[in-house]
Design a protein around this motif. Structure first.
Motif, PDB file in Angstrom:
ATOM      1  N   LEU A   1      11.236  -4.910 -29.347  1.00  0.00           N
ATOM      2  CA  LEU A   1       9.903  -4.805 -28.779  1.00  0.00           C
ATOM      3  C   LEU A   1       9.833  -3.857 -27.589  1.00  0.00           C
ATOM      4  N   ASP A   2      10.957  -3.647 -26.898  1.00  0.00           N
ATOM      5  CA  ASP A   2      10.926  -2.790 -25.711  1.00  0.00           C
ATOM      6  C   ASP A   2       9.824  -3.213 -24.758  1.00  0.00           C
TER       7      ASP A   2
ATOM      8  N   ALA B   1      23.249  -8.123 -37.685  1.00  0.00           N
ATOM      9  CA  ALA B   1      23.826  -8.290 -36.352  1.00  0.00           C
ATOM     10  C   ALA B   1      22.935  -7.706 -35.261  1.00  0.00           C
ATOM     11  N   ALA B   2      21.635  -7.961 -35.374  1.00  0.00           N
ATOM     12  CA  ALA B   2      20.677  -7.565 -34.337  1.00  0.00           C
ATOM     13  C   ALA B   2      20.527  -6.053 -34.197  1.00  0.00           C
ATOM     14  N   ASP B   3      20.973  -5.307 -35.167  1.00  0.00           N
ATOM     15  CA  ASP B   3      20.721  -3.868 -35.138  1.00  0.00           C
ATOM     16  C   ASP B   3      19.229  -3.630 -35.364  1.00  0.00           C
TER      17      ASP B   3
ATOM     18  N   GLY C   1      18.982 -10.519 -40.289  1.00  0.00           N
ATOM     19  CA  GLY C   1      19.455 -10.233 -38.935  1.00  0.00           C
ATOM     20  C   GLY C   1      19.166  -8.838 -38.403  1.00  0.00           C
ATOM     21  N   PHE C   2      18.217  -8.136 -38.975  1.00  0.00           N
ATOM     22  CA  PHE C   2      17.780  -6.867 -38.385  1.00  0.00           C
ATOM     23  C   PHE C   2      16.534  -7.140 -37.537  1.00  0.00           C
ATOM     24  N   ASP C   3      16.485  -6.493 -36.379  1.00  0.00           N
ATOM     25  CA  ASP C   3      15.436  -6.809 -35.412  1.00  0.00           C
ATOM     26  C   ASP C   3      14.404  -5.700 -35.264  1.00  0.00           C
TER      27      ASP C   3
ATOM     28  N   ARG D   1      21.663 -14.259 -31.065  1.00  0.00           N
ATOM     29  CA  ARG D   1      20.541 -14.583 -30.161  1.00  0.00           C
ATOM     30  C   ARG D   1      20.936 -15.534 -29.044  1.00  0.00           C
TER      31      ARG D   1
ATOM     32  N   ALA E   1      24.206 -10.972 -31.001  1.00  0.00           N
ATOM     33  CA  ALA E   1      23.595 -10.843 -32.326  1.00  0.00           C
ATOM     34  C   ALA E   1      23.127 -12.206 -32.836  1.00  0.00           C
TER      35      ALA E   1
ATOM     36  N   LEU F   1      23.821   2.694 -49.553  1.00  0.00           N
ATOM     37  CA  LEU F   1      23.807   4.024 -50.153  1.00  0.00           C
ATOM     38  C   LEU F   1      24.936   4.180 -51.146  1.00  0.00           C
TER      39      LEU F   1
ATOM     40  N   GLU G   1      12.784 -10.910 -34.438  1.00  0.00           N
ATOM     41  CA  GLU G   1      14.211 -10.653 -34.573  1.00  0.00           C
ATOM     42  C   GLU G   1      14.654 -11.319 -35.874  1.00  0.00           C
ATOM     43  N   GLY G   2      15.347 -10.559 -36.695  1.00  0.00           N
ATOM     44  CA  GLY G   2      15.848 -11.127 -37.947  1.00  0.00           C
ATOM     45  C   GLY G   2      14.785 -11.300 -39.009  1.00  0.00           C
TER      46      GLY G   2
ATOM     47  N   ARG H   1      21.325   5.909 -37.815  1.00  0.00           N
ATOM     48  CA  ARG H   1      22.375   5.202 -38.554  1.00  0.00           C
ATOM     49  C   ARG H   1      21.770   4.548 -39.788  1.00  0.00           C
TER      50      ARG H   1
ATOM     51  N   LEU I   1      12.293   4.754 -29.211  1.00  0.00           N
ATOM     52  CA  LEU I   1      12.977   4.018 -28.140  1.00  0.00           C
ATOM     53  C   LEU I   1      14.157   3.214 -28.700  1.00  0.00           C
TER      54      LEU I   1
END
Lengths: 410, 443, 567
Positions: free
Chosen positions: B97-98, B405-407, B92-94, A234, A232, B442, B382-383, B436, B430
């Motif tokens: 790109l797949d 956390a890179a989610d 930190g949310f990404d 990186r 996370a 919420l 990313e982030g 989630r 993808l």
């Protein structure tokens, strides 16, 4: 080429005791108990490259390597002309438009073609600057073996900060006076593209008896077919599994020796991927050799050096002529042109200036009769961590997406 | 308005009788959703908008060092300190790109907004503002309003590829569009209750009629649980009943003056001025229900912002400017990043200047502010920085910093859509596909 | 075998390990192998809420897997160690109702959508804009039966038909009317709650039996974790579930169906406390490889292993603790430090010899779940082994304990968890329970807080010796064997499975029945599907004790039974 094994800059401590192996242990797949700090698959220890960048000399302003100033882009060149400056009272917008027009004119050949697509047809760029001095410390590997003991030490070779002589790094000369290649500039950070999963590099070692000293090991160098796995934060994660590229042009194996914990390999031709502005390119390296220290964290650190064909180097750094889309077809002309001209403007050079410098400074694969060389010595610095390297034709991570690119997912 | 009663509907249909008793509002409903009411007890509309600034951020100046409520405001967020409680900072949310080639400044922005990374502008799904607009914005005069404050007439609001909703770039033109010909006095408009809602209410009422019979059938412990079920059901009915009431009258609405002619370019000072004017007009438009959905583009994703006299734009600087050797980041780029956050404060000032219910217009908005990338120099998706402002009438919680956390960043888009009432179970494609939600958001 | 327990150090503080006591008592009159089923005992009827997985499976089975359920489900309640028991105690909050409403509307809208209506609705109206009462009645009867798991009463038919008519007329659309009637059915307590009803006429020694429809539901949710299908409802309506042959036919059919796997998964996800994954957090600076994908894959890894071993291989339950066969994905491979060739999806593989892995208790789902965010925990792991696999309860720690010593992993004088716990165990109030929990957990200290293998902690070699109620061992393979051989291992899964099946704790008088199930389990070679078959075919499974509390007694159910099932 003559073998020339020299240790470059030491990379931390050498092998720790935990890594010392009982001779012969990892030669077979039935290896009973490989060291836990290595990733071993099918008898091969694998690594994934985590940092990758050109080895360059010191910044121009520190070392005084560019006494005639830095290379310029077309806007800066135009500004040198008498009417190239903003006139008193001329609105910003009008001046900007005037500069844009002038730049477009300068980037266009008499036949209407763009200079970046046809740099060979362009006149010389008198404003391009390269590094001409050799009395500055530059790291790397002696590629041609000239300079070892020095009867024929060439004038254009460098000496490393540790005093290793004969280092061939003509690419540094090409870009050393370009502002984007200074240590604070963006051009040598292309390795971060790896962390987005766009491309990657794998290394394997096979047949090692002793990680400290070994007369014969087999070394594989491959383009990575899988995106690198990150935490996370990186940071690349160790012990991930990656598949080598299935295209044989992106795979190479060679032999090597380990001396005092440093691996030296025989030259081999290899090729990696490169992506710029969504254009897919190739990063070839001829007569490439690894010189890496096996670290006590079971990683690799050191150099990958060789000769890059100058036309390919031009495409990677300046012209993007051969850039392809995800479908393998040539990328849109507008995108290739925009990328080349935009990069020239932003990074501070001209396409023809770069092309001409590459040709002037090329030092590899030379024609015996004409003396013309077609490749340029290039040094990369790399780090790698343990990874399981497999050769597998399973569905690519992107297979689903490629499908999705054809059929709308929504 | 014809008084509609839940009991009337069904019984009327079955037996041709139409007598009913009005339902009192349940106390607990008022407690939990009090924000949705104006002082009169009538409902207030909820609004959704996005606010985009280009070229990301300087991480060390923007990302709070701790998560949760009591984070220290980082340097670049200091301008919005006053809105701390009304902001959720999401780092930190990404965009995943797949392997899709990253088209700089486009792939990240559209990936965040559509849930699908694309190598160009050809979106594969509508942007989330459109999906939310279909839910909340169908009854207003404008389905949505797009504005761009740096002279570029584009937006990142798409129903389908090739049809980005065009942005207004001029405050004056925006004024004329909203308050010129065709403007409707919100208080003069007639209210027609939504038949669909009437039907839903009556069906729930019919289900609730089972209460007495079932209660007799179960034992004491289960009776209590059934009681809770029926009370909850009744509460949902109440929410629907509220939707059948006419909206709260717009109070204190003053017709704004026409703005002056301004310079429509990307010079930072002009952009700040235009942005402030347009934010003020937008806030008025929201106040009087001309629209419930908006998209603001402060600067294009490849930010065209520039300083007076400078030809180099913010975007160009991200690639051109060397890192400051002392600071460790690009100094001029940081200036633009900071200006962007000052503009964000101006936006929040404009929206919260309008009183509404017992709070301000901002309380009834959910604004999703985001950029197109995190570190522009490398076009990293990313982030990508995100902020959520306003609670959407109590539908989301704010006041904290959350590290993703890179989610996949689609978790944010999914959460926002669900909060706005879009019926979506999972969103994105993808690696970006997720079911989630961001539960911290919420309520 | 129970004499072993007399040597077991019971806690002296007065807080007796309840599970152990029950075990000791019930051991006295244990039945012989192959014994006949004891007379039905029965407990109360239970009004159970559908779990999220049951709701989703139910919708998928009735309307199709591609029907969206657009809702966020409330956190489920764990009671007496099982979510299955919590479903009989949980209420329905306003939040849940809102979400059920969202789900119902998304389902109903999809069912009547233009793409779906022709395949999902049994008739079409002459004119879409006009209400067609006959067609609507057919649709409502049909889906009413499936959703309520019994035929609608006449009053219910009228109610939902009336709703459909009213909505059709108001919205000028037949399909809108059907949609809203479906929403009503999906919001009804009879759908969301499994309301069990008894058949008063079939009493047996003061005990009642569930009525046929309630039997069908119990069977179906136990054996498929989903709603009764049409065939089961037909059998219920025809009275076949009240005959031994009829029941057996249906049980065999359900166990043989692909849906049986979902039931096994649901049980083990419940037993292994996977709902705790919602709260699982790991310090990213200590465990960089942990992320939400690893967490999801870790659960699936163990469930796949369980399904493969218990169903596909028809394996011995106890071997779950020793098997080296497993399933990996690439993200898991990073944590296990094992290569995973398959790029996307699952690879069937075996833990290599010498990889220090064997059994599901050495999988990272278990190891990570029962650890702290930044370090491992021999105590939590030991507790989990006792609680989850052996049904041995350990009391909560006394209040005001000083945990400072245990919780400071940087303590240089005590580099390993064993050192720190030893210091902690000198507290007499703690020693009793820690003696029970720690020896098993300490053997798992070779795994860090995420589950990666390690030999050292803070530079000190980890001593992984431990014991479990007698057997001593030095490593995880020894623990695996001890769990395999432990007499409580099979008994525990039998008890949990039965409690899962009936949604309540066992009652005192069911001791003999438990012994019977255990004996049959042993006879079958510890085959879990066989155990589920035994439970489903037993009279105890459907027995209701009308004096045991909140039983539903209704004339309603038997009234509709006579109408039979239309399908």
């Amino acid at each position: 080429m003559k073998k020339s094994h020299r240790i470059g800059r030491p990379f931390g401590r050498l092998i720790a005791t935990a890594l010392t192996l009982v001779p012969g242990l990892w030669q077979s797949a039935a290896l009973a108990d490989p060291p836990a700090s290595l990733a071993v698959y099918n008898g091969r220890a694998g690594f994934v490259v985590t940092t990758f960048s050109y080895v360059l000399g010191p910044d121009a302003d520190e070392a005084g390597t560019c006494p005639r100033g830095m290379a310029k882009n077309l806007a800066e060149i135009y500004a040198l002309e008498p009417d190239g400056r903003q006139q008193p009272g001329e609105p910003d917008a009008a001046y900007t438009a005037r500069v844009r027009q002038a730049v477009a004119a300068l980037a266009t050949l008499p036949d209407g073609n763009n200079v970046c697509l046809h740099p060979e047809a362009a006149p010389a760029d008198p404003h391009f600057r390269t590094v001409t001095r050799s009395d500055i410390p530059v790291d790397g590997v002696d590629l041609d073996g000239k300079g070892a003991d020095s009867g024929d030490y060439p004038a254009d070779d460098f000496t490393s900060p540790e005093g290793v002589r004969g280092i061939d790094n003509q690419f540094y000369r090409v870009v050393g006076c370009s502002r984007s290649f200074q240590s604070t500039g963006p051009s040598n950070t292309f390795g971060t593209e790896m962390l987005t999963g766009a491309w990657g590099i794998l290394v394997t070692l096979e047949g090692i008896d002793d990680l400290h000293n070994d007369d014969a090991v087999t070394v594989g160098i491959y383009a990575n077919a899988d995106p690198i796995q990150l935490s996370a934060a990186r940071e690349p994660l160790g012990f991930a599994t990656y598949a080598m590229d299935q295209d044989p042009r992106f795979r190479a194996t060679t032999s090597g020796v380990i001396r005092d914990g440093v691996l030296y390999t025989e030259p081999v031709d290899i090729r990696f991927h490169s992506i710029v502005n969504s254009l897919r390119l190739e990063r070839p390296l001829r007569h490439a050799r690894l010189q890496v220290t096996l670290g006590d964290d079971a990683g690799l650190q050191g150099f990958l050096a060789g000769y890059t064909p100058i036309e390919a180097m031009y495409d990677m750094q300046y012209g993007y002529r051969s850039g392809r889309g995800g479908d393998g077809k040539p990328g849109p002309l507008k995108l290739r042109l925009g990328t080349a001209n935009g990069a020239a403007f932003v990074l501070g050079h001209t396409c023809n200036g770069g092309w001409q410098a590459l040709h002037q400074l090329a030092d590899g694969d030379c024609d015996g009769r004409s003396g013309e060389c077609t490749s340029i010595s290039t040094q990369y610095r790399l780090q790698a961590i343990p990874a399981f390297v497999v050769d597998a034709v399973t569905a690519s991570s992107n297979a689903e997406l490629e499908k999705a690119e054809r059929v709308d997912v929504y | 308005m014809k008084k509609f009663n839940r009991r009337t509907l069904l019984r009327g249909a079955l037996q041709g009788i139409g007598v009913g008793v009005a339902l009192p509002l349940l106390d607990c409903f008022l407690d939990t959703n009090g924000k949705a009411f104006a002082a009169t007890g009538a409902r207030l509309p909820v609004r959704f908008g996005t606010w985009i600034w280009g070229c990301g951020f300087i991480p060390e100046l923007w990302v709070p060092t701790t998560t949760g409520r009591d984070y220290a405001m980082p340097e670049h967020l200091k301008p919005v300190e006053a809105y701390r409680d009304q902001l959720a900072i999401l780092s930190g949310f990404d965009v995943k790109l797949d392997g899709v080639p990253n088209k700089p400044h486009v792939t990240g922005c559209l990936g965040l907004r559509t849930g699908v990374p694309v190598p160009n502008e050809n979106v594969k799904a509508p942007t989330l503002d459109v999906l939310i607009g279909d839910q909340i914005g169908t009854a207003t005069r404008f389905r949505s309003l797009e504005l761009s404050t740096s002279g570029v007439q584009r937006s990142y609001s798409y129903r389908a590829a090739g049809s980005a909703n065009p942005s207004e770039v001029s405050p004056l033109a925006l004024y004329q569009r909203i308050f010129g010909e065709g403007f409707q006095d919100p208080n003069a408009m007639t209210f027609t209750p939504d038949t669909e809602v009437m039907v839903r209410q009556s069906v729930l009422s019919a289900v609730g009629d089972e209460r007495r019979k079932l209660m007799k059938q179960v034992g004491a412990a289960d009776r209590q649980r059934l009681n809770e079920y029926f009370t909850s059901l009744r509460q949902l009915e109440q929410q629907l009943a509220l939707q059948l009431e006419p909206p709260a009258p717009v109070r204190g609405f003053v017709m704004p003056d026409a703005p002056p002619e301004t310079s429509l370019d990307s010079e930072m000072g002009n952009v700040m001025e235009n942005h402030k004017l347009m934010a003020g007009l937008l806030a008025r438009a929201l106040q009087c229900n001309q629209t419930q959905v908006f998209n603001v583009l402060l600067s294009d994703t490849a930010s065209n912002l520039r300083r007076p006299g400078a030809t180099t734009t913010h975007h160009t600087l991200t690639h051109e400017e060397p890192d400051d050797k002392v600071l460790g980041y690009q100094k001029d780029v940081a200036w633009f990043a900071q200006q962007s956050m000052l503009a964000w404060r101006d936006f929040l000032d404009a929206v919260s200047a309008i009183p509404e219910g017992d709070g301000t217009l901002l309380d009834n908005c959910l604004v999703l502010a985001h950029s197109d990338c995190s570190i522009a120099k490398s076009h990293a998706v990313e982030g990508i920085p995100i902020m959520i402002a306003g609670s959407g009438g109590g539908r989301v919680k704010t006041g904290f910093h959350l590290a993703g956390a890179a989610d996949p960043i689609t978790r944010v888009g999914l959460t926002v859509q669900q909060a706005m009432g879009v019926q979506v179970e999972k969103w994105g494609a993808l690696s970006m596909e997720t079911n989630r939600t961001v539960t911290d958001l919420l309520s | 075998m129970f004499t072993d327990y007399l040597r077991f150090p019971l806690i002296k503080s007065g807080a007796v390990c309840v599970g152990l006591l029950a075990t000791l008592l019930s051991g006295c009159d244990r039945g012989q192998s192959g014994a006949l089923e004891p007379d039905p005992v029965g407990g109360p009827t239970v009004m159970r809420r559908l779990t999220e997985s049951q709701y989703r499976a139910t919708i998928a089975d009735i309307f199709g897997a591609d029907i969206p359920v657009a809702a966020r489900f409330e956190r489920e309640l764990r009671a007496e160690g099982l979510l299955a028991i919590g479903t009989g105690e949980a209420g329905v909050s306003p939040f849940s109702i809102e979400q059920y409403d969202a789900a119902a509307r998304s389902v109903a809208a999809a069912v009547v959508s233009e793409e779906k209506r022709n395949s999902l609705l049994s008739c079409q109206p002459q004119d879409e804009a006009v209400f067609d009462g006959q067609c609507a009645a057919r649709i409502i009867d049909d889906y009413g039966l499936l959703l309520f798991r019994r035929p609608l009463t006449e009053a219910e038919q009228e109610k939902y038909l009336g709703a459909a008519q009213q909505a059709s007329e108001q919205l000028h659309s037949f399909y809108a009317g059907v949609k809203h009637a479906l929403v009503g059915l999906l919001m009804a307590p009879d759908f969301l709650l499994r309301i069990e009803r008894t058949n008063k006429s079939a009493t047996d020694a003061g005990r009642q039996q569930l009525d046929a429809w309630s039997k069908a539901s119990r069977l179906s949710y136990f054996l498929t974790n989903s709603t009764p299908d049409r065939e089961l409802l037909r059998a219920a309506g025809a009275g076949e579930l009240d005959t031994a042959t009829g029941l057996q036919q249906q049980v065999e059919r359900l166990i043989a169906s692909p849906r049986f796997e979902a039931a096994v998964r649901a049980f083990f996800a419940d037993m292994l406390q996977y709902d705790l994954f919602d709260d699982l957090a790991k310090d990213p600076s200590i465990y960089p490889a942990f992320n939400s994908q690893v967490a999801a894959d870790a659960r699936e890894q163990t469930l796949r292993t369980i399904v493969d071993h218990l169903i596909t291989q028809q394996g011995d339950y106890r071997e779950l603790f020793t098997t080296r066969k497993t399933f990996l994905t690439r993200p898991l491979g990073i944590v296990y430090r094992l290569p995973v060739v398959t790029r996307n999806g699952w690879e069937e593989t075996e833990y290599p010899l010498g990889s220090h892995r064997a059994g599901i208790q050495s999988n990272i789902d278990f190891l990570a779940l029962h650890s702290h965010p930044g370090r491992s925990s021999p105590t939590l792991r030991g507790l989990a082994i006792r609680d989850i696999f052996l049904c041995q309860e350990v009391p909560d720690p006394p209040a005001n304990v000083n945990f400072a010593v245990v919780q400071d992993p940087s303590n240089q004088a005590m580099p390993t968890a064993r050192d720190r716990l030893t210091a902690h165990r000198t507290e007499p109030s703690c020693a009793g329970c820690h003696k029970i929990m720690d020896p098993a957990g300490l053997t798992l200290e070779n795994y860090d807080g995420l589950g990666s293998y390690r030999t050292h902690e803070n530079g000190a070699l980890i001593d992984s010796s431990g014991s479990l109620d007698g057997p001593q061992f030095d490593d995880v393979d020894g623990l695996a064997q001890a769990l395999h051989d432990h007499p409580e291992t099979p008994r525990c899964v039998v008890e949990k499975l039965y409690r899962f099946a009936v949604g309540r704790d066992t009652v005192w008088d069911e001791r003999a029945y438990m012994d019977y199930l255990i004996a049959r389990f042993v006879d079958s070679g510890y085959r879990v599907p066989e155990l589920m078959r035994t439970i489903a075919l037993s009279k105890n499974f459907f027995a209701i004790d009308p004096d045991s509390g909140h039983g539903v007694t209704t004339e309603h159910a038997s009234a509709v039974t006579e109408k039979g099932v239309r399908s």
